[in-house]
Design an enzyme around this catalytic site. Structure first.
Site, mmCIF file in Angstrom:
data_model
loop_
_atom_site.group_PDB
_atom_site.id
_atom_site.type_symbol
_atom_site.label_atom_id
_atom_site.label_comp_id
_atom_site.label_asym_id
_atom_site.label_seq_id
_atom_site.Cartn_x
_atom_site.Cartn_y
_atom_site.Cartn_z
ATOM 1 N N SER A 120 0.857 -1.188 0.000
ATOM 2 C CA SER A 120 0.000 0.000 0.000
ATOM 3 C C SER A 120 0.888 1.232 0.000
ATOM 4 O O SER A 120 1.228 1.761 1.055
ATOM 5 C CB SER A 120 -0.895 -0.017 1.233
ATOM 6 O OG SER A 120 -1.596 -1.243 1.316
ATOM 7 N N CYS A 121 1.301 1.706 -1.168
ATOM 8 C CA CYS A 121 2.385 2.680 -1.287
ATOM 9 C C CYS A 121 1.919 3.989 -1.907
ATOM 10 O O CYS A 121 0.799 4.117 -2.358
ATOM 11 C CB CYS A 121 3.521 2.095 -2.116
ATOM 12 S SG CYS A 121 4.082 0.469 -1.544
#
Length: 565
Positions: free
Chosen positions: A2-3
């Site tokens: 989750s960047c």
């Protein structure tokens, strides 16, 4: 993962460098320790086997050495996350994205299929390996390519041959160009070059909003894609354009990949689009972002993938954005504006489960031997700091390299995690100490890099080529660095072309050994420079830990002002 990703072209940065940055965030409830390591050619596998998908790939026998920031603990493969090679190619992988069900139906993900039954049984079905993914990309591409374009082509060939089991975005850069690749289903891909005078802001969402097929299948100056992309779109009726008549896009057309391949969900409006909105709000502040008449809001689906910033972008701009939490808006979880609901409405960029953030900077004004710098931080962005390290090295400082499973203040990762957990409940009370810490480390980092660069350039410290801030208007020598930084440079000098030269006496056959001796001497100098930077970082981090511990201890719920002394 989750960047969040931010890419900045060379004409949009303050010094003409290319910059690619990404927060490497774990999934909810998981924290992945990180380490900074150098991979030497002898350590690069020749026969690669993915731990997650079990795919096996034979690799070329000529890798170069490179530095990466992989997971520290076993169980999920290498997961290199970000890296820079000795050839000054940078790569960050990956930005988890999503494609729609139509794409997945047309080109399913290539997932590992476990064996069923027992060997020899009539109904036995052997294991079928999956494709490649985030675990593999950097290891399979970075040590073999000599330009960002070549990196895109190699990655595309691997995707077409082996497929992938997840949707991802991958950034690849060199000193001149930045490319962003998005995977489309199991075997397809598109790539677009970031315009030199623009930045690209990318949350966890398929981001490319314009694609030129004529360029991709022609000169490929700014676009590349899988060879059968047009047929893939046409045969699977993926084109939603009202003017297409259902026939699909043509080679001479432009299209919006978000509309054809992407998603548009309520979750996007909570988790993704607000981050793009905030990054662009910061870099283009003169526009209206907050009134009811604003062109773009936190839930807009058409926020541009890339834009020209109002001012040239600095390392500090990137550091702020990648640690940001909607400051100066009603959506800041640490703020006082808005309501409790608005302050927890959107997913911030600087989140609790960030493992590391690497800003990969490739600088045109420095010799190739020290051209690349990785600005690195571990842990939750609002409570840590970026620190610069050279990447053309054979080893890295233990403080950032030897992260283990056991919590320890001997590790930058674990110390950063401890500071964040202690400071978060008392954010305002600890904010001054954290701000001063970040200011100290980053300003020292700039000065440190400038001094080392100047020494490697030949001790002039003057002129545009010497770099801003190389010294206080006087010549900077190797002796200056030894005095200030504690680095030994007796074996390193610079030749007239700016290359590193060894002062060690050459053996009988200089043609065979001079290059190796020069490279070793330069690596020694850069490794010592990195160690001095790590020593400073450690001292400052330990000091911050003491301050945060003291402040937060005084604010404990069981605190009592009266004492017997």
């Amino acid at each position: 993962m989750s960047c969040t990703t931010l890419l900045v072209g060379k004409s949009a940065t303050i010094d003409g460098s290319t910059m690619i940055a990404r927060n490497d965030d774990s999934g909810s409830g998981r924290y992945d320790p990180k380490r900074f390591i150098a991979v030497n050619p002898a350590d690069q596998p020749r026969h690669y086997c993915s731990e997650l998908s079990h795919v096996s790939i034979e690799l070329p026998d000529d890798p170069c050495h490179y530095s990466i920031v992989p997971n520290a603990l076993p169980g999920r493969g290498i997961l290199a996350e970000c890296g820079i090679s000795e050839r000054n190619i940078a790569m960050s992988a990956t930005e988890t994205i999503a494609v729609n069900e139509r794409v997945l139906g047309a080109d399913p993900m290539v997932e590992l299929q476990a064996a069923q039954g027992e060997p020899g049984d009539d109904d036995y079905r052997p294991e079928v390996p999956g494709g490649i993914g985030e675990e593999d990309f950097i290891t399979l591409v970075l040590p073999y390519v000599r330009s960002a374009r070549e990196g895109v082509r190699r990655l595309g060939e691997l995707l077409e041959r082996f497929g992938t089991y997840e949707a991802n975005g991958i950034a690849i850069s060199d000193v001149d160009e930045i490319w962003y690749v998005e995977t489309i289903g199991g075997h397809h891909w598109i790539a677009r070059r970031v315009p030199d005078d623009c930045y690209a802001a990318i949350p966890n969402q398929l981001g490319l909003d314009g694609f030129d097929l004529e360029d991709a299948f022609g000169d490929a100056r700014n676009h590349m894609c899988s060879a059968d992309l047009v047929e893939f779109i046409r045969d699977n009726h993926l084109d939603r354009g009202m003017g297409s008549g259902g026939s699909g896009v043509r080679f001479a057309e432009k299209f919006n990949p978000r509309t054809l391949f992407g998603t548009r969900t309520t979750k996007d409006h909570i988790y993704n689009t607000p981050r793009a909105w905030y990054m662009e709000r910061y870099l283009n502040p003169s526009e209206d972002w907050d009134s009811p008449a604003a062109r773009y809001t936190p839930i807009s689906d058409d926020i541009p993938w890339c834009r020209r910033p109002e001012n040239r972008v600095t390392v500090e701009d990137v550091a702020f954005l990648m640690a940001s939490h909607f400051e100066d808006t009603p959506y800041d979880p640490y703020g006082t504006r808005g309501t409790d609901e608005t302050r927890h409405r959107y997913r911030p960029i600087g989140i609790n489960r960030t493992g590391q953030m690497g800003l990969l900077q490739i600088r045109p004004h420095e010799p190739e031997v020290n051209r690349s710098v990785m600005w690195l931080q571990y842990g939750s962005g609002p409570f840590t700091t970026l620190t610069p390290f050279y990447t053309n090295v054979r080893d890295t400082p233990a403080y950032l390299r030897d992260t283990g499973a056991e919590v320890s203040t001997d590790s930058f990762y674990w110390t950063s995690r401890i500071i964040a957990a202690l400071a978060d409940p008392h954010y305002v009370s600890n904010s001054n100490a954290i701000e001063h810490y970040r200011e100290n480390v980053m300003s020292h980092g700039h000065a440190h890099i400038a001094r080392v660069d100047a020494a490697l350039r030949g001790a002039t410290g003057a002129g545009a080529s010497a770099g801003a801030g190389a010294g206080a208007g006087h010549a900077v020598s190797c002796a200056d660095i030894e005095d200030v930084e504690g680095i030994k440079h007796s074996g390193v000098r610079m030749d007239e072309t700016g290359g590193a030269v060894s002062d060690v006496e050459s053996p009988a056959n200089p043609a065979d050994s001079a290059g190796s001796a020069d490279a070793d001497a330069t690596c020694d100098a850069l490794e010592q420079a990195n160690q001095r930077m790590a020593d400073y970082l450690r001292a400052q981090t330990q000091e911050l830990l003491g301050k945060v511990l003291y402040t937060s201890s005084n604010l404990m719920r069981n605190a009592f002002a009266m004492s017997d002394r």
